[in-house]
Write a protein that holds these residues in place. Structure first.
Motif, PDB file in Angstrom:
ATOM      1  N   ILE A 123       0.300  -1.658  -0.017  1.00 41.57           N
ATOM      2  CA  ILE A 123       0.491  -0.148  -0.516  1.00 41.57           C
ATOM      3  C   ILE A 123       0.546   1.249  -0.010  1.00 41.57           C
ATOM      4  O   ILE A 123       1.980   0.752   0.941  1.00 41.57           O
ATOM      5  CB  ILE A 123      -1.096  -0.200   0.961  1.00 41.57           C
ATOM      6  CG1 ILE A 123      -1.699  -1.408   1.381  1.00 41.57           C
ATOM      7  CG2 ILE A 123      -2.185   1.558   1.498  1.00 41.57           C
ATOM      8  CD1 ILE A 123      -2.870  -1.678   2.893  1.00 41.57           C
ATOM      9  N   LEU A 153      -8.844   3.170   0.299  1.00 37.65           N
ATOM     10  CA  LEU A 153      -8.294   2.263  -0.300  1.00 37.65           C
ATOM     11  C   LEU A 153      -8.610   1.193  -1.052  1.00 37.65           C
ATOM     12  O   LEU A 153      -8.123   0.964  -1.698  1.00 37.65           O
ATOM     13  CB  LEU A 153      -7.447   1.995   0.905  1.00 37.65           C
ATOM     14  CG  LEU A 153      -6.334   2.853   1.776  1.00 37.65           C
ATOM     15  CD1 LEU A 153      -5.694   2.019   2.530  1.00 37.65           C
ATOM     16  CD2 LEU A 153      -5.021   3.768   0.626  1.00 37.65           C
ATOM     17  N   THR A 154      -9.743   0.686  -0.054  1.00 39.79           N
ATOM     18  CA  THR A 154     -10.248  -0.388  -1.198  1.00 39.79           C
ATOM     19  C   THR A 154     -11.445  -0.146  -2.211  1.00 39.79           C
ATOM     20  O   THR A 154     -12.311  -1.111  -2.572  1.00 39.79           O
ATOM     21  CB  THR A 154     -11.086  -1.039  -0.015  1.00 39.79           C
ATOM     22  OG1 THR A 154     -12.475   0.161   0.645  1.00 39.79           O
ATOM     23  CG2 THR A 154     -10.540  -2.199   1.247  1.00 39.79           C
ATOM     24  N   ILE A 165      -1.784  -0.097  -4.899  1.00 31.72           N
ATOM     25  CA  ILE A 165      -2.685  -1.035  -4.181  1.00 31.72           C
ATOM     26  C   ILE A 165      -2.034  -2.055  -5.006  1.00 31.72           C
ATOM     27  O   ILE A 165      -1.890  -2.573  -5.822  1.00 31.72           O
ATOM     28  CB  ILE A 165      -4.093  -1.515  -3.836  1.00 31.72           C
ATOM     29  CG1 ILE A 165      -4.389  -0.010  -3.228  1.00 31.72           C
ATOM     30  CG2 ILE A 165      -4.231  -2.034  -3.075  1.00 31.72           C
ATOM     31  CD1 ILE A 165      -4.026   0.607  -1.620  1.00 31.72           C
ATOM     32  N   ILE A 200      -5.552   2.558  -7.382  1.00 31.24           N
ATOM     33  CA  ILE A 200      -6.861   1.753  -7.133  1.00 31.24           C
ATOM     34  C   ILE A 200      -7.918   3.235  -8.435  1.00 31.24           C
ATOM     35  O   ILE A 200      -9.260   2.646  -7.742  1.00 31.24           O
ATOM     36  CB  ILE A 200      -7.397   2.294  -5.803  1.00 31.24           C
ATOM     37  CG1 ILE A 200      -8.910   1.308  -5.369  1.00 31.24           C
ATOM     38  CG2 ILE A 200      -7.142   3.650  -5.280  1.00 31.24           C
ATOM     39  CD1 ILE A 200      -8.190   0.341  -5.181  1.00 31.24           C
ATOM     40  N   ALA A 240      -6.551  -3.935  -8.881  1.00 29.40           N
ATOM     41  CA  ALA A 240      -6.115  -3.989  -7.592  1.00 29.40           C
ATOM     42  C   ALA A 240      -6.843  -4.223  -7.006  1.00 29.40           C
ATOM     43  O   ALA A 240      -6.474  -5.658  -5.578  1.00 29.40           O
ATOM     44  CB  ALA A 240      -6.204  -2.033  -7.302  1.00 29.40           C
ATOM     45  N   LYS A 241      -7.840  -4.441  -6.830  1.00 29.33           N
ATOM     46  CA  LYS A 241      -9.070  -5.478  -6.334  1.00 29.33           C
ATOM     47  C   LYS A 241      -9.041  -6.912  -6.341  1.00 29.33           C
ATOM     48  O   LYS A 241      -9.065  -7.992  -5.467  1.00 29.33           O
ATOM     49  CB  LYS A 241     -10.797  -5.506  -6.598  1.00 29.33           C
ATOM     50  CG  LYS A 241     -11.100  -3.639  -6.092  1.00 29.33           C
ATOM     51  CD  LYS A 241     -12.784  -3.432  -6.607  1.00 29.33           C
ATOM     52  CE  LYS A 241     -12.497  -1.341  -6.063  1.00 29.33           C
ATOM     53  NZ  LYS A 241     -14.288  -1.727  -6.330  1.00 29.33           N
ATOM     54  N   PHE A 276      -6.172  -7.942  -3.374  1.00 28.50           N
ATOM     55  CA  PHE A 276      -7.151  -8.472  -2.001  1.00 28.50           C
ATOM     56  C   PHE A 276      -8.451  -8.986  -2.042  1.00 28.50           C
ATOM     57  O   PHE A 276      -9.269  -8.567  -2.436  1.00 28.50           O
ATOM     58  CB  PHE A 276      -6.577  -6.331  -1.627  1.00 28.50           C
ATOM     59  CG  PHE A 276      -7.700  -5.365  -1.909  1.00 28.50           C
ATOM     60  CD1 PHE A 276      -9.036  -5.334  -1.324  1.00 28.50           C
ATOM     61  CD2 PHE A 276      -7.655  -4.609  -2.734  1.00 28.50           C
ATOM     62  CE1 PHE A 276      -9.496  -4.169  -2.128  1.00 28.50           C
ATOM     63  CE2 PHE A 276      -8.459  -3.351  -3.067  1.00 28.50           C
ATOM     64  CZ  PHE A 276      -9.192  -3.436  -3.124  1.00 28.50           C
ATOM     65  N   LEU A 303      -3.001  -9.682  -0.320  1.00 31.19           N
ATOM     66  CA  LEU A 303      -3.415  -8.180   0.937  1.00 31.19           C
ATOM     67  C   LEU A 303      -4.387  -8.311   1.649  1.00 31.19           C
ATOM     68  O   LEU A 303      -5.635  -8.871   0.295  1.00 31.19           O
ATOM     69  CB  LEU A 303      -3.559  -6.898  -0.118  1.00 31.19           C
ATOM     70  CG  LEU A 303      -3.440  -5.673   1.512  1.00 31.19           C
ATOM     71  CD1 LEU A 303      -2.795  -5.444   2.726  1.00 31.19           C
ATOM     72  CD2 LEU A 303      -3.393  -4.604   0.254  1.00 31.19           C
TER      73      LEU A 303
END
Length: 317
Positions: free
Chosen positions: A14, A59-60, A72, A77, A84-85, A88, A165
């Motif tokens: 991150i 962040l998400t 990320i 993001i 990115a998703k 994690f 993550l």
């Protein structure tokens, strides 16, 4: 991807730079910058309203920042949210599994969303359900699950695609001892295997035991970021010395000793406040000798993470 340059490697899982978010003219997050190393357990602490949840939602990819950026696992993001998703998993504070589906059906639904091959997803689901004590209930509807069972299922759903993550928001809040133990044990195992963990919590003891570093937020900004032990030792405070004698002692006699600010009796021990531990200990030993007393117990407890948290967030509601 339309000229967007991404990278999968790098030291950090991150990277947040100057993140800002405003609601109705009030800055919920005001220029937050930090990084989380790969393989780290990173704690994110702060009182209610400090901006923790808003930061995590940025962040998400749940909400867009008004300013700043977040990468990320090497992916922006905002500009590359899907990539990115994919890397994690998220365990929210409130379980969000579908209540009218079974535990296994919820996992298979997640598998479909991530495009996992069916046989692999089934093997992975079986392993996670077994590890989290849910295998015998896999064909039961989630609506009949306890809070602890629901939270364990959410953890299984977040881990199904084997993310690098993991974001967790109060993962053990209000849970029974068995569920708490199972979740914390799995988190330790995951981290030992290389998973990076971002933990939002109000549980100071939990953060102290799990985290390599912790960030403390106050009114939208990070006010401290360090290893738990260094944070505890960095706060300015009167130190504490705990002492017990084998005979009767008057508070006034102790308070009059060199280096001692105050002396309060708690049960069979005296709790001494001092700005100089060495001077206080020497004075107590000298006092015991002069009064023909034996020191039964002498302890100089370190400050706790709770104390650091309270000192650093003073004045917040």
């Amino acid at each position: 991807m339309d000229g967007v340059q991404e990278r999968d490697g790098g030291e950090y899982a991150i990277e947040a730079a100057g993140l800002r978010k405003t609601f109705n003219g009030v800055a919920a997050v005001d220029g937050v910058s930090f990084s989380v190393r790969r393989g780290e357990v990173f704690g994110f602490l702060g009182p209610n309203g400090a901006g923790k949840t808003t930061t995590v939602r940025m962040l998400t990819g749940v909400i867009r920042p008004d300013g700043g950026s977040a990468r990320i696992l090497g992916h922006d993001i905002v500009r590359a949210p899907v990539r990115a998703k994919q890397g994690f998993g998220v365990v929210p504070e409130t379980a969000n599994a579908y209540a009218d589906l079974t535990a296994r059906q919820n996992l298979m639904l997640v598998a479909g969303l991530y495009g996992l091959e069916r046989s692999k997803a089934e093997r992975r689901a079986e392993a996670l359900l077994s590890a989290l004590g849910l295998f015998e209930r896999q064909d039961d509807r989630v609506q009949g699950f306890s809070k602890g069972m629901k939270q364990r299922l959410i953890l299984a759903m977040a881990l199904l695609h084997e993310p690098d993550l993991l974001f967790l928001d109060e993962p053990t809040g209000g849970l029974d001892v068995q569920s708490t133990h199972l979740i914390l044990s799995m988190l330790r195992d995951l981290n030992a295997a290389g998973t990076t963990i971002f933990l939002t919590t109000h549980n100071m003891d939990e953060a102290n035991r799990l985290c390599d570093r912790v960030a403390i937020m106050r009114t939208g900004r990070i006010v401290a970021l360090d290893a738990p032990e260094r944070l505890k030792m960095a706060i300015e405070r009167l130190h504490t010395v705990e002492v017990s004698f084998d005979g009767r002692v008057e508070a006034g006699a102790l308070a009059a000793l060199a280096g001692i600010v105050s002396a309060d009796r708690e049960g069979d021990r005296w709790v001494i406040a001092t700005a100089d531990v060495d001077a206080a200990v020497r004075a107590l030993v000298g006092f015991a000798g002069a009064e023909s007393l034996r020191i039964v117990r002498l302890n100089t407890p370190a400050p706790t993470l709770d104390e650091a948290f309270l000192r650093l967030t003073e004045g917040t509601g």
